[in-house]
Design a protein around this motif. Sequence first.
Motif, PDB file in Angstrom:
ATOM      1  N   PRO A 256      12.310   4.745  -5.408  1.00  6.63           N
ATOM      2  CA  PRO A 256      12.019   4.391  -4.020  1.00  6.63           C
ATOM      3  C   PRO A 256      13.279   3.947  -3.280  1.00  6.63           C
ATOM      4  CG  PRO A 256      11.364   2.616  -5.476  1.00  6.63           C
ATOM      5  CD  PRO A 256      11.821   3.752  -6.350  1.00  6.63           C
ATOM      6  N   ILE A 257      13.266   4.131  -1.968  1.00  5.07           N
ATOM      7  CA  ILE A 257      14.326   3.627  -1.103  1.00  5.07           C
ATOM      8  C   ILE A 257      13.810   2.320  -0.508  1.00  5.07           C
ATOM      9  CG2 ILE A 257      15.692   4.016   0.979  1.00  5.07           C
ATOM     10  CD1 ILE A 257      15.267   7.038   0.507  1.00  5.07           C
ATOM     11  N   ILE A 258      14.522   1.248  -0.783  1.00  8.98           N
ATOM     12  CA  ILE A 258      14.124  -0.072  -0.290  1.00  8.98           C
ATOM     13  C   ILE A 258      14.926  -0.357   0.979  1.00  8.98           C
ATOM     14  CG2 ILE A 258      13.949  -2.521  -0.846  1.00  8.98           C
ATOM     15  CD1 ILE A 258      12.262  -0.771  -2.697  1.00  8.98           C
ATOM     16  N   GLY A 259      14.240  -0.791   1.997  1.00 10.09           N
ATOM     17  CA  GLY A 259      14.916  -1.113   3.264  1.00 10.09           C
ATOM     18  C   GLY A 259      14.318  -2.344   3.900  1.00 10.09           C
TER      19      GLY A 259
ATOM     20  N   LYS B 113       0.833  -1.200   0.000  1.00 10.87           N
ATOM     21  CA  LYS B 113       0.000   0.000   0.000  1.00 10.87           C
ATOM     22  C   LYS B 113       0.871   1.254   0.000  1.00 10.87           C
ATOM     23  CE  LYS B 113      -4.300  -1.480   2.181  1.00 10.87           C
ATOM     24  NZ  LYS B 113      -5.188  -1.278   3.322  1.00 10.87           N
ATOM     25  N   LYS B 114       1.974   1.183   0.754  1.00  5.12           N
ATOM     26  CA  LYS B 114       2.860   2.342   0.843  1.00  5.12           C
ATOM     27  C   LYS B 114       3.499   2.620  -0.523  1.00  5.12           C
ATOM     28  CE  LYS B 114       6.168   4.427   3.883  1.00  5.12           C
ATOM     29  NZ  LYS B 114       6.884   4.318   5.129  1.00  5.12           N
TER      30      LYS B 114
ATOM     31  N   TYR C 104      11.574  -6.810   3.609  1.00  2.03           N
ATOM     32  CA  TYR C 104      11.962  -5.722   2.720  1.00  2.03           C
ATOM     33  C   TYR C 104      10.736  -4.953   2.247  1.00  2.03           C
ATOM     34  CZ  TYR C 104      16.710  -7.473   2.402  1.00  2.03           C
ATOM     35  OH  TYR C 104      17.981  -7.854   2.700  1.00  2.03           O
ATOM     36  N   GLY C 105      10.922  -3.659   2.047  1.00  2.00           N
ATOM     37  CA  GLY C 105       9.827  -2.827   1.559  1.00  2.00           C
ATOM     38  C   GLY C 105      10.303  -1.416   1.301  1.00  2.00           C
ATOM     39  N   VAL C 106       9.418  -0.603   0.803  1.00  2.00           N
ATOM     40  CA  VAL C 106       9.734   0.796   0.529  1.00  2.00           C
ATOM     41  C   VAL C 106       9.690   1.566   1.843  1.00  2.00           C
ATOM     42  CG1 VAL C 106       8.980   2.876  -0.668  1.00  2.00           C
ATOM     43  CG2 VAL C 106       8.791   0.661  -1.799  1.00  2.00           C
ATOM     44  N   VAL C 107      10.786   2.248   2.148  1.00  2.00           N
ATOM     45  CA  VAL C 107      10.848   3.021   3.391  1.00  2.00           C
ATOM     46  C   VAL C 107      10.886   4.531   3.122  1.00  2.00           C
ATOM     47  CG1 VAL C 107      11.918   1.191   4.733  1.00  2.00           C
ATOM     48  CG2 VAL C 107      13.371   2.800   3.499  1.00  2.00           C
ATOM     49  N   GLY C 108      10.965   4.913   1.878  1.00  2.00           N
ATOM     50  CA  GLY C 108      10.994   6.335   1.524  1.00  2.00           C
ATOM     51  C   GLY C 108      11.141   6.504   0.035  1.00  2.00           C
TER      52      GLY C 108
END
Length: 122
Positions: free
Chosen positions: A75-78, A2-3, A84-88
């Motif tokens: 996207p910033i993946i973290g 969703k993010k 793992y996911g998009v963090v910013g």
Amino acid sequence: MKKLLSLIVIGLSMIVVSGCATHEKFVQKYDGWVGKDINALIAKIGYPDSTFSLPNQNKVYVYERSRVDTIPSGPIIGYGYYGYGVVGYNYQTVTSTCKLFLETNKKGMIVKWGYRGKCLSN
């Protein structure tokens, strides 16, 4: 997920909003000034940044503008609690310039115009 979707929607919205200013509108705007008095244009948009005279005794008025845009670049993946996911989101700052040249005859009428750079208008 969703993010990531919401970040994509925000990014696309920014692109659509920034698309309101176009080069075609810029061309239409200054094509409309050909044949008109330079003093009317100065009253509308302000004093030029510089002027110079041509060998044919015509005068050129120069306007130079800079524009700074921030555009999404990825996207910033973290790694977080859920994996793992998009963090910013990364943004890139881009500076573009537009130099407008307006040539006038001896009577102060705009006879032609030109530009260099990335020129946009609303």
